[in-house]
Motif scaffolding. Structure first.
Motif, PDB file in Angstrom:
ATOM      1  N   LEU A  82     111.052  28.829 -74.965  1.00 30.41           N
ATOM      2  CA  LEU A  82     110.311  27.800 -74.237  1.00 30.41           C
ATOM      3  C   LEU A  82     110.043  26.545 -75.061  1.00 30.41           C
ATOM      4  O   LEU A  82     110.121  25.431 -74.523  1.00 30.41           O
ATOM      5  N   PRO A  83     109.719  26.641 -76.360  1.00 27.15           N
ATOM      6  CA  PRO A  83     109.567  25.403 -77.142  1.00 27.15           C
ATOM      7  C   PRO A  83     110.833  24.551 -77.177  1.00 27.15           C
ATOM      8  O   PRO A  83     110.740  23.324 -77.237  1.00 27.15           O
ATOM      9  N   GLN A  84     112.011  25.172 -77.120  1.00 29.90           N
ATOM     10  CA  GLN A  84     113.249  24.397 -77.068  1.00 29.90           C
ATOM     11  C   GLN A  84     113.318  23.570 -75.786  1.00 29.90           C
ATOM     12  O   GLN A  84     113.730  22.409 -75.804  1.00 29.90           O
ATOM     13  N   ALA A 257     123.961  24.099 -86.020  1.00 27.35           N
ATOM     14  CA  ALA A 257     124.054  23.041 -87.026  1.00 27.35           C
ATOM     15  C   ALA A 257     122.946  22.013 -86.859  1.00 27.35           C
ATOM     16  O   ALA A 257     122.486  21.421 -87.840  1.00 27.35           O
ATOM     17  N   ALA A 258     122.500  21.797 -85.619  1.00 26.09           N
ATOM     18  CA  ALA A 258     121.478  20.787 -85.360  1.00 26.09           C
ATOM     19  C   ALA A 258     120.071  21.255 -85.719  1.00 26.09           C
ATOM     20  O   ALA A 258     119.145  20.451 -85.742  1.00 26.09           O
ATOM     21  N   ASN A 259     119.916  22.537 -86.028  1.00 32.20           N
ATOM     22  CA  ASN A 259     118.597  23.085 -86.355  1.00 32.20           C
ATOM     23  C   ASN A 259     118.341  22.888 -87.846  1.00 32.20           C
ATOM     24  O   ASN A 259     118.483  23.804 -88.663  1.00 32.20           O
ATOM     25  N   SER A 264     117.497  24.559 -93.489  1.00 28.48           N
ATOM     26  CA  SER A 264     116.827  24.293 -94.758  1.00 28.48           C
ATOM     27  C   SER A 264     116.149  25.559 -95.284  1.00 28.48           C
ATOM     28  O   SER A 264     116.204  25.853 -96.490  1.00 28.48           O
ATOM     29  N   LEU A 265     115.504  26.315 -94.383  1.00 28.03           N
ATOM     30  CA  LEU A 265     114.865  27.566 -94.795  1.00 28.03           C
ATOM     31  C   LEU A 265     115.888  28.502 -95.408  1.00 28.03           C
ATOM     32  O   LEU A 265     115.679  29.043 -96.502  1.00 28.03           O
ATOM     33  N   VAL A 299     128.450  23.385 -78.948  1.00 25.43           N
ATOM     34  CA  VAL A 299     127.372  23.566 -79.915  1.00 25.43           C
ATOM     35  C   VAL A 299     127.983  24.124 -81.195  1.00 25.43           C
ATOM     36  O   VAL A 299     128.684  25.136 -81.170  1.00 25.43           O
ATOM     37  N   GLU A 300     127.731  23.468 -82.301  1.00 18.15           N
ATOM     38  CA  GLU A 300     128.287  23.938 -83.570  1.00 18.15           C
ATOM     39  C   GLU A 300     127.384  25.022 -84.155  1.00 18.15           C
ATOM     40  O   GLU A 300     126.196  24.807 -84.395  1.00 18.15           O
TER      41      GLU A 300
END
Length: 309
Positions: A82-84, A257-259, A264-265, A299-300
């Motif tokens: 839902l946050p997406q 890839a867009a996340n 980074s984590l 989506v990559e």
């Protein structure tokens, strides 16, 4: 110093021991101490607060029952899916009917991947649910899924847990009784080496998936701690003898890839490296109007891995 801990329950339902580690002195391993553990105490506080507390705890349970799958489905929907939608669109709220459909589909997926199965499993899996013993809240505040799988690193392929199990069991069933007895005590690495000689270069690995944290406690480090606990669970329950393997088993995951935050984590804080990028497989999204999961193309997806040992 602010101290945050995880108490980690053993896999079997009759476990009377737990593992605890502290983030400042053992960030990449659970302390080998075994601590007596009963039911989590019922205290009224929160999981990770402003840092004023001197010690706070998360309890992780390894789950395969249907109640836990339903709790995990609710957490995934509210904390991940839902946050997406809220970030990407200005669509209306989710109707009760759509929510029910999405929860059932998510529960079914979790149950298929981590739920209880009959008979001995060559490729174990489990769902770790995190709860706070210092809160009146009974719902989980975090979760992560762990699955033993086969993967072909050079061929850029990660099989699903069920498909991996099927390949190994099919190969075992083709052997004679004497050959099967010879492999009775073999570890997963040895099984793959002996049974899969003529096909793709499959190796055993562990997939980390379905990582979700309640939005109210994000930026507290619980996501990283769940990942660490998943690796420790894999070492203890899935690959307990992997230190003797010729090639160390890998923990594998996929991230869009867009996340940037998740990448980074995994890369900067957890030590994962990129294996390959893929734009041929669709990613899932939810349609809040119909209550369905839908596939989104173009989506990559980035596949990443790290050594478990």
């Amino acid at each position: 110093m602010f101290l945050s801990s995880i108490i980690f329950l053993a896999l079997n339902s009759n476990a009377s021991t737990a593992f605890q580690f502290h983030s400042h002195d053992a960030p990449e391993r659970l302390l080998r101490e075994r601590l007596p553990f009963g039911r989590a105490p019922n205290a009224a506080t929160h999981l990770f607060g402003s840092g004023s507390a001197t010690a706070e705890t998360v309890v992780l349970k390894s789950c395969d029952d249907e109640v836990s799958m339903s709790l995990g489905a609710s957490l995934m929907l509210d904390s991940f899916w839902l946050p997406q939608v809220a970030q990407a669109t200005e669509e209306g709220t989710l109707s009760d009917g759509s929510r029910t459909k999405l929860l059932e589909e998510q529960r079914s997926d979790l149950s298929g991947r981590y739920g209880e199965r009959m008979g001995k499993r060559l490729m174990p899996s489990t769902l770790l649910l995190a709860t706070s013993p210092d809160s009146d809240r009974t719902e989980p505040v975090g979760m992560v899924g762990i699955e033993a799988v086969l993967w072909d690193r050079e061929g850029r392929e990660v099989l699903l847990n069920a498909a991996s199990e099927g390949i190994l069991k099919s190969a075992l069933s083709s052997l004679g009784p004497k050959q099967r007895r010879a492999l009775k005590d073999a570890n997963l690495c040895e099984l793959c080496r002996e049974l899969l000689k003529d096909g793709p270069a499959y190796e055993p690995a562990v997939v980390l998936a379905n990582l979700a944290v309640d939005p109210s406690i994000r930026r507290s480090g619980i996501g990283r701690k769940l990942c660490v606990a998943a690796g420790e669970f894999a070492l203890k329950e899935i690959f307990p003898d992997c230190e003797s393997w010729d090639t160390p088993p890998q923990m594998v995951l996929q991230v869009e890839a867009a996340n940037d935050g998740a990448r980074s984590l995994y890369a900067d804080r957890m030590g994962y490296t990129v294996e390959w990028a893929d734009t041929t497989k669709p990613a899932l999204r939810i349609d809040i109007n119909t209550g369905n999961f839908v596939e989104k193309s173009d989506v990559e997806l980035i596949t990443m891995s790290k050594n478990l040992v």
